[in-house]
Each structure stands twice: as structure tokens, then as C-alpha cells.
Design a protein around this motif. Structure first.
Motif, PDB file in Angstrom:
ATOM      1  N   VAL A 163      58.885  37.902  36.490  1.00 37.64           N
ATOM      2  CA  VAL A 163      58.274  37.691  37.809  1.00 37.64           C
ATOM      3  C   VAL A 163      56.821  37.263  37.640  1.00 37.64           C
ATOM      4  O   VAL A 163      56.135  37.710  36.721  1.00 37.64           O
ATOM      5  N   PRO A 164      56.329  36.397  38.522  1.00 36.13           N
ATOM      6  CA  PRO A 164      55.025  35.762  38.284  1.00 36.13           C
ATOM      7  C   PRO A 164      53.809  36.574  38.695  1.00 36.13           C
ATOM      8  O   PRO A 164      52.680  36.170  38.418  1.00 36.13           O
ATOM      9  N   ASN A 165      54.002  37.712  39.358  1.00 43.37           N
ATOM     10  CA  ASN A 165      52.851  38.459  39.856  1.00 43.37           C
ATOM     11  C   ASN A 165      53.135  39.951  39.811  1.00 43.37           C
ATOM     12  O   ASN A 165      54.262  40.382  40.064  1.00 43.37           O
ATOM     13  N   ILE A 166      52.133  40.731  39.498  1.00 42.83           N
ATOM     14  CA  ILE A 166      52.340  42.176  39.368  1.00 42.83           C
ATOM     15  C   ILE A 166      52.677  42.830  40.703  1.00 42.83           C
ATOM     16  O   ILE A 166      53.347  43.873  40.740  1.00 42.83           O
ATOM     17  N   GLU A 167      52.263  42.226  41.817  1.00 45.28           N
ATOM     18  CA  GLU A 167      52.592  42.803  43.116  1.00 45.28           C
ATOM     19  C   GLU A 167      54.095  42.741  43.382  1.00 45.28           C
ATOM     20  O   GLU A 167      54.675  43.662  43.963  1.00 45.28           O
ATOM     21  N   GLU A 196      44.807  41.501  35.087  1.00 46.00           N
ATOM     22  CA  GLU A 196      44.286  42.314  36.192  1.00 46.00           C
ATOM     23  C   GLU A 196      43.045  41.711  36.831  1.00 46.00           C
ATOM     24  O   GLU A 196      42.699  42.036  37.969  1.00 46.00           O
ATOM     25  N   ASP A 197      42.360  40.815  36.111  1.00 45.03           N
ATOM     26  CA  ASP A 197      41.149  40.182  36.647  1.00 45.03           C
ATOM     27  C   ASP A 197      41.447  38.866  37.361  1.00 45.03           C
ATOM     28  O   ASP A 197      40.531  38.192  37.832  1.00 45.03           O
ATOM     29  N   ASP A 198      42.712  38.508  37.427  1.00 48.89           N
ATOM     30  CA  ASP A 198      43.097  37.228  38.030  1.00 48.89           C
ATOM     31  C   ASP A 198      44.160  37.434  39.107  1.00 48.89           C
ATOM     32  O   ASP A 198      45.142  36.713  39.182  1.00 48.89           O
ATOM     33  N   GLY A 199      43.966  38.473  39.900  1.00 48.51           N
ATOM     34  CA  GLY A 199      44.889  38.720  41.004  1.00 48.51           C
ATOM     35  C   GLY A 199      46.262  39.184  40.575  1.00 48.51           C
ATOM     36  O   GLY A 199      47.218  39.084  41.349  1.00 48.51           O
ATOM     37  N   ASP A 243      52.555  51.391  32.872  1.00 42.08           N
ATOM     38  CA  ASP A 243      51.666  52.556  32.910  1.00 42.08           C
ATOM     39  C   ASP A 243      50.990  52.754  34.261  1.00 42.08           C
ATOM     40  O   ASP A 243      49.967  53.426  34.362  1.00 42.08           O
ATOM     41  N   GLY A 244      51.564  52.180  35.317  1.00 40.96           N
ATOM     42  CA  GLY A 244      50.989  52.332  36.646  1.00 40.96           C
ATOM     43  C   GLY A 244      50.047  51.224  37.035  1.00 40.96           C
ATOM     44  O   GLY A 244      49.753  51.035  38.222  1.00 40.96           O
ATOM     45  N   SER A 245      49.546  50.470  36.046  1.00 41.82           N
ATOM     46  CA  SER A 245      48.627  49.376  36.354  1.00 41.82           C
ATOM     47  C   SER A 245      49.061  48.058  35.725  1.00 41.82           C
ATOM     48  O   SER A 245      48.732  46.985  36.235  1.00 41.82           O
ATOM     49  N   ASN A 246      49.775  48.116  34.621  1.00 40.62           N
ATOM     50  CA  ASN A 246      50.198  46.889  33.955  1.00 40.62           C
ATOM     51  C   ASN A 246      51.466  47.137  33.153  1.00 40.62           C
ATOM     52  O   ASN A 246      51.841  48.293  32.902  1.00 40.62           O
ATOM     53  N   VAL A 247      52.100  46.045  32.755  1.00 37.24           N
ATOM     54  CA  VAL A 247      53.309  46.114  31.922  1.00 37.24           C
ATOM     55  C   VAL A 247      52.938  45.673  30.521  1.00 37.24           C
ATOM     56  O   VAL A 247      52.254  44.664  30.332  1.00 37.24           O
ATOM     57  N   TYR A 248      53.391  46.433  29.531  1.00 35.09           N
ATOM     58  CA  TYR A 248      53.163  46.101  28.133  1.00 35.09           C
ATOM     59  C   TYR A 248      54.513  45.827  27.484  1.00 35.09           C
ATOM     60  O   TYR A 248      55.479  46.559  27.718  1.00 35.09           O
TER      61      TYR A 248
END
Length: 642
Positions: free
Chosen positions: A272-276, A225-228, A490-495
Motif C-alpha cells: 500500500v502506498p501510504n501509512i494511513e 514519516e517526514d513525507d506524509g 511498532d505503532g508508527s512505522n512498518v519494518y
């Protein structure tokens, strides 16, 4: 497997019995189950290697230990010394030749048996180490020149022992394959289940490496999350190959190489390479119905609101919404090929959106043009094709929503809040007059079934609000029966669990004997989703329990059925809309036609278990007459039982 340890030193035998068998020192038994022997060896190695702080001393100790281990194997598996006698005369050539052939065949059989026993015993020893670093140390040391034995063919006992050691070393080298790491994974799963079943405290469980807030956790935070929102640099997410041992020595279910799952390239990202990109795919998969929900907070989030504490004010109450299962898998996994095409398409789509936004036009026109450009872009078409096309393996996939909480009361409130937001999104996006819905009580969830009658859109997915509450994200994803779905968002990241990462990288799941023999429809589903399955479990027997002939027959039958079903879909893709071939849901709602068909189905199959009010179905817990249905017994909202 029972082994004979009579040739070992009495001190070693005593330690094995005392530490592993829990018998007194007066016992004179000379046989023992090999698993106790392996546990003893692994305990000795771990206790002593930890005291070797310097790299050089630990390497020397590992070599010393391996030499001792080879000698132990020699004494155990070659403890019967065969003496040879010289024949002075030969009377009949034919008779002697026959005897020699018989003796040779017996020797080959004996050697093969010894080889199998040595290899399986050495593997089990490595599995009980349950430490990747220790295993790598031993594998590296196996190839050391200091361990080379000369194989002499002389008849004296010393040279014969040397020859045995040479064979044992080679067998140990041959035993190195992925099954060792598979066994370690199974051992960790067993340890976790034991800890949870004993109601161990949180610190004890986290000591097993499942604390998401610590380094080297077995629960992986996929995106930084700190690296785009790029992939975490702490893990390798690239495609890898499976070991030949897995594909040929255990019951193996092959993935179906459809257009969705071919041409994966080794060395390219498996996700996929990016969370967006993930979030965009997720939004499309869920038809934007989860937009704007309050995902909540987790136990480590900063939140000093007094309402988040219980009455005594001692324990902080938390609730967190997570989505898991095939929905997340579909959005996370990479596309065939090298995945670069998808990235370029996404970048181009964002560039076009920015250009449209800068046009000197009224806002409503900007939005309309942006929507038209967006819907027709190649990136959107690619995602839609994978998720929505009739031959897509995710066409009938539902959306599983769960709550992480330490309070059933707050979990219930969060479920209701999420359900109301979904219905609000349904109405605001597609219009009140264009959609209808019902809440349906099923054994483990409150499901939302709905229809959209818009001319531009008619697809729907069942949304399941799971009423079995997990207390932590770790607990939510640790114990799935299929590796590749041990993940959540969880809405912000994948675990995801490390076994899920392994499955994504190799496109292979490790399954138990029970899963192979009792869950064939789920295995078929993931076969069509591009995943192989290997029947492998932590086995302490020889021959192995997971290599029985009946299991190979099960795997062969499933492989045959998966090809037949895939051919059915290819010949007539619309068959997915008519009948769920692979039992994607416990209840197969007739969603493809009019919503009147759904209402008729609910009236016939689930009378009294559907409503337009969430509260009506929660109150059903007080009516014991409605607890049993043809689809299973209704469970009240409760914490997850492992």
C-alpha cells in the motif's frame, strides 16, 4: 565437488591450502573441495578490488581477474589433453560410423559435465563475494569485448586452449541468474546466525547491515514519516518477475490464483502506498482492540525518565510493543490490479468524512452519520471483503503481539499493560454484556480468546501475547522461516527485512529443505495467500542437495493439495468456520459458535491453563506440574534463543 588443481602454479596452490584448508606448505595434495577454491578466489578479489579507488582501475582489474579465472577453469576442468590420430584406411563404413557416434556421445556427456561444474563453481565464487556491487561489476565485465575469445578448430594446444576459454566464458555468462542473489541471501542468514549464536557484541552484528538507524541497512523502514507517510524513496517496492531458473530448476510450489491474488501488474507498487491506508486496514483487522495502547519506546528513542534505567543507572531499559506475522502482511500488501482504485476510494472516503464533519448538526448526529457513511463506503467494503469474507485466506489469521526489551521484568509489565488495554477496548467498544473472554496459557504465549455477541458483529480473532522476548527489532524479524512475514509494525512505522521485500515484489518465498519437508501446512497457507515457494539453500555440492528427486515429489504433492483445499473453500466457504484446514493456530479454538463451546474446550484440553486474570497465568511458571500439555511444554517468559 573435488577438483584437480595440479596444473595451477605451485604458489597459487600453496595460498589456497594455507588460507582455506589450514594445512602446512609441505603438502603435495593436488585435489581440493571446490568451495575452498571459490572462497580463496573471492577473498583475493575482495582484498584487491578495495584498493582500486578509481572506476577505471577497478574495471581493468576486474577484466584482468576474469581472464585469470577463465585460465584457472581451463587448467582445472580441461586439464586432460586429448590427442587425435589420423586413420589412413577405412575398412568398414558401418563400424566407423558406430565408433564415431559412440565417441560423439561420450564427448557430449563430458562437455555437459564440465559445463555444470564450471557454472556451479563460478556461481559459488560470486556467492562468496556476498556483495551486490562486486557481482554487478563482474557481470558487466563478462560482456566486455576485451574478453572475447576466438574459437579455432585447429589441433595445436594453444588454439585448443583458446577454444576452451571461449566455451568457459559462454558458460559463465549462462550461469548468471537469481540463484546467485538467493545464495548471497542464504550466506548472510548463516553469518547472522553464527554471530548471534556466538553472543557477538551489538557492534559486530550491526556491521552485517542490520542497524535500522543507518543507511543501506538490510532492515527497511517502509514509510517516510517526514513525507506524509508516503513510501520511502530509498527502495523500490514495485512488482517484479521471478527468474525462470527459479521456477524450473528447483522444487517449486505454485501460488493459488484466487480472486485476491491475480492481475498483479509489473511496475506497480507491491504494498500500500501510504501509512494511513495501512493503519486503517490494521485497525479494521484488529477490530480496534489495539487502539490507544502505549507502544513504548525503543533504545534509540529520546527518553530521560529515571524509571527507564536499571538500578546502577548505567544501562537504559526500553520496552517496545510490535505486531508481526500474517496480520501485518494482510494490511501491507497491495490489492490486485494497479492498486490505484484503492487509493482513489480512500481519498474519496476521507473527503466524504470531512464533508459530514462540517454539517451544522449536533456532534452526536455528526458521529452517527459519519459512522453510517464510513461503514458503507467502497473502501471499507473492499478491506472487509479481503479480511473477513469466508473465502479470505486471512479469515482465521490471528494477531501476534511481541515485546522488544532488554529487561524481562519490564517486558512482563508491558505484556500485562497491553492485555488490560485490549480487554478495556473490548468492553468499551462492544459493551460488558455483549462479550466474554479468557486468557489462555499456551507453550509460547498468553492468548486472549473472546466472543462478541452483538447483532451487528460476531467475528473474533485470537490475540497472542508472545512471551519469548527479543532484544531488538532486528532480532524480532530476522529469523522467520518464511520470507514474506519477516516484518513488524511498532505503532508508527512498518519494518521489514530485505528478503521480505523481495518476496512481496516477486510473490515468491525462498524456503529451506527442512521447511519443504516438515512444514507443508505453512506452505499451503502461504500458497493460498498468493505466494510461490522455491526450495533453495546455500549448497556447496554438485549435484545440489536442493535438487534431489524426493524434493520435487514433495513440491508436487503440496501443489496438488493446495488446489484441492482451494476447491473445497470455493465449493463451501463456510468450511473455514467449521474447521481450520491449514492449521493457522497451534490450538484450534472453536470460536465460530457459542463461547460456552470455548469454555468446554478449555476445560477438556487445557485444564488449569485459562483464567480471566493475566497474573494467574504468569504465576503458573512456579508450578512444574503444569509445564507439559498436549500442545507442547510451557515456556517461561524468556529472551529469544536463536
Amino acid at each position: 565437488m573435488i577438483i584437480n588443481i595440479s596444473k595451477l602454479d605451485s604458489d597459487i596452490k600453496y595460498q589456497i591450502y594455507i588460507q582455506q584448508c589450514e594445512i602446512d606448505n609441505n603438502s603435495e595434495q593436488d585435489t581440493i573441495d571446490h568451495k575452498f577454491f571459490c572462497k580463496f578466489l573471492s577473498d583475493v578479489f575482495k582484498s584487491q578490488i578495495n584498493n582500486k579507488n578509481q572506476i577505471e582501475s577497478s574495471y581493468k582489474f576486474t577484466l584482468y581477474f576474469l581472464k585469470k579465472l577463465i585460465n584457472y577453469f581451463n587448467l582445472i576442468f580441461f586439464n586432460t589433453i586429448t590427442t587425435t590420430t589420423t586413420t589412413t584406411t577405412t575398412t568398414t563404413t558401418t563400424t566407423n560410423t558406430t565408433k564415431n557416434i559412440t565417441t560423439t556421445n561420450k564427448n557430449k556427456g563430458t562437455i555437459t559435465t564440465k559445463k555444470q561444474k564450471v557454472k556451479e563453481t563460478f556461481k559459488l565464487f560470486l556467492i562468496y563475494l556476498n556483495n551486490d556491487n562486486f557481482i554487478k561489476k563482474i557481470i558487466k565485465s563478462l560482456n566486455s569485448e576485451e574478453l572475447i575469445y576466438k574459437n579455432n578448430n585447429n589441433n595445436n594446444i594453444e588454439d585448443e586452449d583458446n577454444g576452451n576459454n571461449c566455451e568457459i566464458l559462454e558458460w559463465m555468462k549462462e550461469s548468471i541468474d537469481n540463484s546467485i542473489y538467493n545464495g548471497c541471501e542464504m550466506l548472510r542468514r548463516r553469518e547472522l546466525l553464527n554471530y548471534y549464536n556466538k553472543n557477538s557484541n551489538e557492534d559486530e552484528i550491526k556491521s552485517l547491515g542490520i542497524d535500522i538507524n543507518k543507511e543501506n541497512s538490510r532492515i527497511i523502514k517502509v514509510f517516510n514519516e517526514d513525507d506524509g507517510g508516503e513510501l520511502s524513496k530509498d527502495y523500490d517496492f514495485k512488482f517484479d518477475v521471478i527468474d525462470e531458473y527459479e521456477a524450473f530448476s528447483h522444487p517449486f510450489i505454485y501460488s493459488v490464483k484466487s480472486r485476491w491474488y491475480e492481475n498483479y501488474r509489473i511496475g506497480y507498487n507491491s504494498i500500500v502506498p501510504n501509512i494511513e491506508i495501512f493503519k486503517k486496514s490494521f485497525s479494521m483487522f484488529t477490530f480496534d482492540l489495539l487502539d490507544g495502547i502505549e507502544w513504548g519506546h525503543y533504545q534509540n528513542d529520546d527518553d530521560d525518565d529515571d524509571d527507564n534505567y536499571n538500578n546502577s543507572g548505567s544501562n537504559k531499559i526500553y520496552t517496545k510493543v510490535v505486531v508481526y506475522g500474517g496480520c501485518i502482511l494482510s494490511c501491507l500488501e497491495s490489492f490486485p490490479g494497479d492498486g490505484i482504485k484503492l487509493i482513489k476510494e480512500y481519498i474519496d472516503m476521507k473527503r466524504v468524512e470531512r464533508l459530514v464533519f462540517k454539517l451544522p448538526l449536533p456532534k452526536y448526529l455528526n458521529k452517527r452519520i459519519s459512522r453510517l457513511v464510513h461503514d458503507d463506503h467502497s473502501f471499507i467494503r473492499s478491506i472487509n471483503d479481503k479480511q473477513q469474507s469466508l473465502d479470505s485466506p486471512y479469515y482465521r489469521s490471528d494477531i501476534d503481539i511481541s515485546i522488544i526489551s532488554n529487561s524481562l521484568e519490564h517486558a512482563n509489565k508491558k505484556l500485562k499493560q497491553v492485555s488490560l488495554k485490549i480487554i478495556d477496548n473490548l468492553h468499551s467498544t462492544y459493551g460488558y454484556e455483549n462479550c466474554d473472554y479468557r486468557f489462555v496459557r499456551t507453550p509460547n504465549s498468553i492468548s486472549i480468546v473472546y466472543s462478541i455477541n452483538s447483532n451487528n458483529f460476531k467475528r473474533t480473532r485470537v490475540i497472542q501475547l508472545i512471551i519469548i522476548i527479543a532484544k531488538t527489532i532486528e532480532e524480532q524479524i530476522l529469523f522467520h522461516d518464511i520470507d514474506c512475514i519477516s516484518l513488524c509494525y511498532d505503532g508508527s512505522n512498518v519494518y521489514l527485512h530485505e528478503r521480505s521485500l523481495r518476496a512481496l515484489k516477486t510473490r515468491t518465498n525462498l524456503i529451506s529443505i527442512k521447511t519443504l519437508t516438515h512444514s507443508y501446512s505453512r506452505l499451503l497457507k502461504y500458497s493460498l495467500r498468493g505466494f510461490n515457494s522455491v526450495c533453495y539453500q546455500l549448497c556447496e555440492h554438485i549435484p545440489r542437495c536442493d535438487q534431489k528427486e524426493i524434493l520435487y515429489k514433495h513440491a508436487k504433492d503440496i501443489n496438488q493439495i493446495s488446489l484441492e483445499k482451494y476447491n473445497q473453500i470455493l465449493n463451501d466457504p463456510t468450511i473455514i468456520t467449521k474447521k481450520d484446514l491449514l492449521e493457522y493456530q497451534t490450538i484450534d479454538f472453536p470460536l465460530s459458535g457459542s463461547f460456552d463451546n470455548v469454555l468446554e474446550f478449555l476445560h477438556d484440553e487445557l485444564p488449569g491453563l485459562y483464567s480471566q486474570s493475566f497474573d494467574d497465568l504468569i504465576l503458573l511458571d512456579n508450578d512444574s506440574n503444569l509445564h507439559k500439555t498436549k500442545f507442547g511444554t510451557l515456556k517461561p517468559i524468556q529472551f529469544k534463543m536463536l
